[in-house]
Design a protein around this motif. Structure first.
Motif, short mmCIF file in Angstrom:
data_model
loop_
_atom_site.label_atom_id
_atom_site.label_comp_id
_atom_site.label_asym_id
_atom_site.label_seq_id
_atom_site.Cartn_x
_atom_site.Cartn_y
_atom_site.Cartn_z
N THR A 192 -32.18 -18.26 -60.99
CA THR A 192 -31.13 -19.18 -62.42
C THR A 192 -29.55 -18.47 -62.09
OG1 THR A 192 -31.50 -15.81 -62.32
CG2 THR A 192 -33.06 -17.42 -63.23
N ILE A 252 -29.79 -23.04 -65.70
CA ILE A 252 -30.49 -23.07 -66.05
C ILE A 252 -31.77 -22.51 -65.75
CG2 ILE A 252 -28.96 -24.99 -67.46
CD1 ILE A 252 -30.29 -26.81 -65.58
N THR A 253 -32.79 -22.36 -66.07
CA THR A 253 -33.42 -22.41 -66.02
C THR A 253 -34.83 -22.70 -66.68
OG1 THR A 253 -35.54 -20.75 -65.43
CG2 THR A 253 -34.02 -20.31 -67.27
N GLN A 272 -35.05 -27.27 -70.28
CA GLN A 272 -33.89 -26.32 -69.67
C GLN A 272 -33.05 -25.31 -70.88
OE1 GLN A 272 -33.78 -25.67 -66.35
NE2 GLN A 272 -34.76 -27.79 -66.00
N ILE A 273 -33.29 -24.03 -70.15
CA ILE A 273 -32.78 -23.09 -71.15
C ILE A 273 -31.65 -22.40 -69.97
CG2 ILE A 273 -34.45 -23.06 -72.78
CD1 ILE A 273 -35.07 -20.40 -71.70
N ALA A 274 -30.55 -21.23 -70.84
CA ALA A 274 -30.46 -20.42 -70.07
C ALA A 274 -31.34 -19.08 -70.02
CB ALA A 274 -29.09 -20.09 -70.55
N LEU A 316 -23.70 -25.91 -70.43
CA LEU A 316 -24.23 -24.19 -69.47
C LEU A 316 -23.67 -25.07 -68.31
CD1 LEU A 316 -28.10 -24.87 -70.10
CD2 LEU A 316 -26.78 -22.98 -70.61
N SER A 367 -22.89 -23.47 -64.69
CA SER A 367 -23.35 -22.62 -63.90
C SER A 367 -22.49 -21.83 -62.62
CB SER A 367 -23.97 -23.46 -62.22
OG SER A 367 -23.69 -24.43 -62.34
#
Length: 363
Positions: A215, A219-220, A258-260, A360, A362
């Motif tokens: 994470t 994003i993951t 991909q999502i947070a 997103l 990081s």
């Protein structure tokens, strides 16, 4: 090529093209329209006019606009521009006289049999004044637009930095909030079932590995987030009795997206916190579905009278921070509702996310 260098090259090229256009007007278009041979002194004068216009442009762009107009010195800016206009005419007249251009031009027109109205020596060149005003207007507009664009880029960079800092802080709060609760659960489990507590520790280590390594980019993949939720649910089931029914329905993924990370867990954790009773039957149902890049989560849990206040004060550190993350990461691309059903005495959390290019950041 570096984007900054590329923009610099484009700016230089545009400036050259514009000045080439003005040079064509002053040195070719206007003289050629007379269709007569002109003395070389005329070309010297026109070159001087072009150099003067270039000087006015860059003096106004680099000195007058930044130091006067952009610092609310509007009156001073207008006074200086009027002073420049008053100086331009006499300077050009002086250049004409030094080159003896009026007499030479009269001879050129007379030799070609072309009528040329007599021009007084002290008369201002209206065409030159208008050209100077146009140059001042162009340089002022270009400088203000560049300043506006630079300010906009700076605001966007500061906003991204602010969002990144806030997300880093929110994630730092959410993760310990989850682990404190989970460790308490495992600690309670060690007193009654050592084997299951070992299994729980193994699942927790897998979940920690996910948080520590998967994470960090901000994003993951949705599949990993779903696996994380499944591990969490299995971990929570170890300490529940038969009165609580837990169900989970995950999305069918034709392709991973991909999502947070850690968006759904606080709502699921809240369902376990307020929807479990030691004696009364309870139900916790989690549904995740994905359709046309719209991700939908629905969490349903039974409400008991002693926990009825959560309907009006639905919150906590993890939940409030998660809602703040939603506002930052998916502005205008999410909906959230939390309500109590009157007939079945259930609490339902409903969240939808539109996953088209989420913003997103990081850390």
């Amino acid at each position: 090529m570096n984007p900054v260098k590329s923009r610099a090259y484009i700016t230089i090229l545009l400036h050259l093209l514009v000045w080439m256009l003005f040079a064509f007007i002053l040195l070719f278009y206007q003289p050629l329209s007379w269709n007569i041979p002109l003395p070389y002194q005329f070309w010297i004068k026109q070159s001087g006019v072009l150099i003067m216009l270039v000087a006015v442009f860059y003096i106004n762009s680099n000195i007058l606009v930044p130091r006067l107009l952009m610092k609310n010195g509007n009156f001073g800016f207008i006074v200086v521009i009027l002073a420049i206009l008053c100086v331009v005419g006499p300077l050009i007249n002086m250049l004409d006289e030094s080159l003896h251009l009026p007499e030479l031009m009269d001879k050129a027109f007379n030799a070609s049999g072309v009528f040329r109205p007599h021009r007084r020596k002290d008369r201002l060149d209206i065409f030159l004044i208008m050209m100077t005003l146009m140059i001042v207007g162009i340089s002022t507009s270009v400088t203000l637009i560049q300043k506006w664009q630079a300010d906009k880029q700076l605001r966007e960079a500061l906003e991204k930095e602010k969002i990144g800092s806030e997300l880093s802080f929110l994630k730092a709060q959410i993760n310990p909030h989850f682990f404190f609760n989970t460790l308490n659960n495992i600690y309670a489990l060690t007193h009654v079932d050592v084997e299951n507590s070992r299994r729980a520790l193994h699942k927790l280590s897998r979940m920690m590995r996910y948080l520590l390594y998967d994470t960090q980019a901000g994003i993951t993949p949705l599949s990993k987030e779903v696996s994380f939720i499944v591990d969490y649910l299995e971990l929570m089931k170890l300490r529940l009795n038969d009165t609580t029914k837990v169900s989970f329905e995950g999305p069918l993924l034709s392709q991973d997206i991909q999502i947070a990370p850690m968006l759904f867990l606080p709502y699921i954790e809240n369902a376990f916190k307020h929807g479990v009773s030691a004696v009364a039957p309870s139900v916790i149902a989690i549904e995740l579905s994905l359709q046309d890049k719209v991700l939908e989560m629905k969490v349903t849990n039974t409400i008991f009278n002693e926990n009825a206040e959560i309907v009006d004060s639905y919150g906590g550190i993890g939940l409030s921070n998660t809602k703040r993350r939603l506002d930052l990461l998916y502005p205008g691309k999410h909906t959230f509702s939390a309500r109590k059903t009157e007939d079945s005495n259930e609490f339902i959390v409903h969240l939808t996310l539109t996953l088209d290019d989420p913003e997103l950041y990081s850390r």
